[in-house]
Scaffold this motif. Structure first.
Motif, mmCIF file in Angstrom:
data_model
loop_
_atom_site.group_PDB
_atom_site.id
_atom_site.type_symbol
_atom_site.label_atom_id
_atom_site.label_comp_id
_atom_site.label_asym_id
_atom_site.label_seq_id
_atom_site.Cartn_x
_atom_site.Cartn_y
_atom_site.Cartn_z
ATOM 1 N N LEU A 1 0.873 -1.394 0.142
ATOM 2 C CA LEU A 1 -0.148 0.064 -0.117
ATOM 3 C C LEU A 1 1.000 1.130 0.051
ATOM 4 N N ASN A 2 1.875 1.147 0.646
ATOM 5 C CA ASN A 2 3.041 2.388 0.695
ATOM 6 C C ASN A 2 3.505 2.614 -0.822
ATOM 7 N N ILE A 3 3.763 1.754 -1.609
ATOM 8 C CA ILE A 3 4.091 1.891 -2.814
ATOM 9 C C ILE A 3 3.020 2.566 -3.779
ATOM 10 N N LEU A 4 1.555 2.054 -3.482
ATOM 11 C CA LEU A 4 0.718 2.661 -4.145
ATOM 12 C C LEU A 4 0.293 4.170 -3.849
ATOM 13 N N ASN A 5 0.479 4.387 -2.555
ATOM 14 C CA ASN A 5 0.352 5.769 -2.020
ATOM 15 C C ASN A 5 1.477 6.631 -2.536
ATOM 16 N N GLU A 6 2.832 6.319 -2.460
ATOM 17 C CA GLU A 6 3.829 6.999 -3.291
ATOM 18 C C GLU A 6 3.515 7.212 -4.651
ATOM 19 N N ALA A 7 3.172 6.185 -5.134
ATOM 20 C CA ALA A 7 3.098 6.209 -6.877
ATOM 21 C C ALA A 7 1.858 7.360 -7.215
ATOM 22 N N SER A 8 0.888 7.306 -6.491
ATOM 23 C CA SER A 8 -0.220 8.288 -6.601
ATOM 24 C C SER A 8 0.052 9.588 -6.683
ATOM 25 N N LYS A 9 1.345 9.920 -6.138
ATOM 26 C CA LYS A 9 1.935 11.456 -6.082
ATOM 27 C C LYS A 9 2.400 11.668 -7.497
ATOM 28 N N TYR A 10 2.839 10.648 -8.308
ATOM 29 C CA TYR A 10 3.346 11.102 -9.500
ATOM 30 C C TYR A 10 2.258 10.941 -10.707
ATOM 31 N N GLY A 11 1.134 10.590 -10.392
ATOM 32 C CA GLY A 11 -0.062 10.464 -11.320
ATOM 33 C C GLY A 11 -0.748 9.390 -11.193
ATOM 34 N N MET A 40 -8.863 -7.832 -6.433
ATOM 35 C CA MET A 40 -8.395 -7.680 -5.350
ATOM 36 C C MET A 40 -7.511 -6.268 -5.512
ATOM 37 N N ILE A 41 -6.854 -6.118 -6.727
ATOM 38 C CA ILE A 41 -5.910 -4.870 -6.676
ATOM 39 C C ILE A 41 -6.695 -3.874 -7.120
ATOM 40 N N GLU A 42 -8.133 -4.193 -8.034
ATOM 41 C CA GLU A 42 -9.028 -2.856 -8.340
ATOM 42 C C GLU A 42 -9.363 -2.350 -7.206
ATOM 43 N N ASN A 43 -9.675 -3.097 -6.139
ATOM 44 C CA ASN A 43 -10.180 -2.378 -4.998
ATOM 45 C C ASN A 43 -9.116 -1.814 -3.931
ATOM 46 N N LEU A 44 -7.953 -1.802 -4.416
ATOM 47 C CA LEU A 44 -6.865 -1.089 -3.430
ATOM 48 C C LEU A 44 -7.292 0.675 -3.815
ATOM 49 N N PRO A 45 -6.669 1.212 -2.851
ATOM 50 C CA PRO A 45 -6.960 2.609 -2.814
ATOM 51 C C PRO A 45 -5.782 3.205 -3.695
ATOM 52 N N MET A 71 7.356 2.605 -10.677
ATOM 53 C CA MET A 71 7.512 2.441 -9.325
ATOM 54 C C MET A 71 7.765 0.949 -9.148
ATOM 55 N N GLN A 72 9.130 0.770 -8.258
ATOM 56 C CA GLN A 72 9.423 -0.511 -8.210
ATOM 57 C C GLN A 72 10.309 -0.663 -6.806
ATOM 58 N N TRP A 73 9.650 -1.345 -5.859
ATOM 59 C CA TRP A 73 9.959 -1.496 -4.691
ATOM 60 C C TRP A 73 10.395 -0.067 -3.954
ATOM 61 N N GLY A 74 9.371 0.941 -4.415
ATOM 62 C CA GLY A 74 9.393 2.105 -3.563
ATOM 63 C C GLY A 74 10.366 3.208 -4.186
ATOM 64 N N HIS A 75 11.023 2.982 -5.481
ATOM 65 C CA HIS A 75 11.808 3.770 -5.935
ATOM 66 C C HIS A 75 11.082 4.156 -7.362
#
Length: 78
Positions: A1-11, A40-45, A71-75
């Motif tokens: 979830l942290n990776i998805l949250n971080e990725a959303s900052k980029y678009g 399962m993935i579609e339902n993630l924020p 985004m890969q492994w938080g980078h």
């Protein structure tokens, strides 16, 4: 979830899910079928789209989607 949250900052966040065929090819078996994994993935924020990948490598999907960031492994990579 942290990776998805971080990725959303980029678009827009697009997540690739391996097809059952790809999972079997590389892992020999799967425990959850591709339809359930997609759901399962579609339902993630922060996930705006899920794409089915028939290959474990990203070349084809990158050529199709032409992402600005990956985004890969938080980078972030450009």
């Amino acid at each position: 979830l942290n990776i998805l949250n971080e990725a959303s900052k980029y678009g827009e966040v697009i997540v690739g899910v391996l097809s059952d065929q790809a999972v079997i090819k590389y892992l020999r078996f799967f425990t959850i079928d591709e339809k359930e994994r997609i759901k399962m993935i579609e339902n993630l924020p922060n996930v705006s789209k899920v794409v089915l990948q028939n290959n474990i490598f990203y070349d084809e999907i990158f050529d199709e989607l032409k992402p600005d960031f990956v985004m890969q492994w938080g980078h972030a990579a450009t």
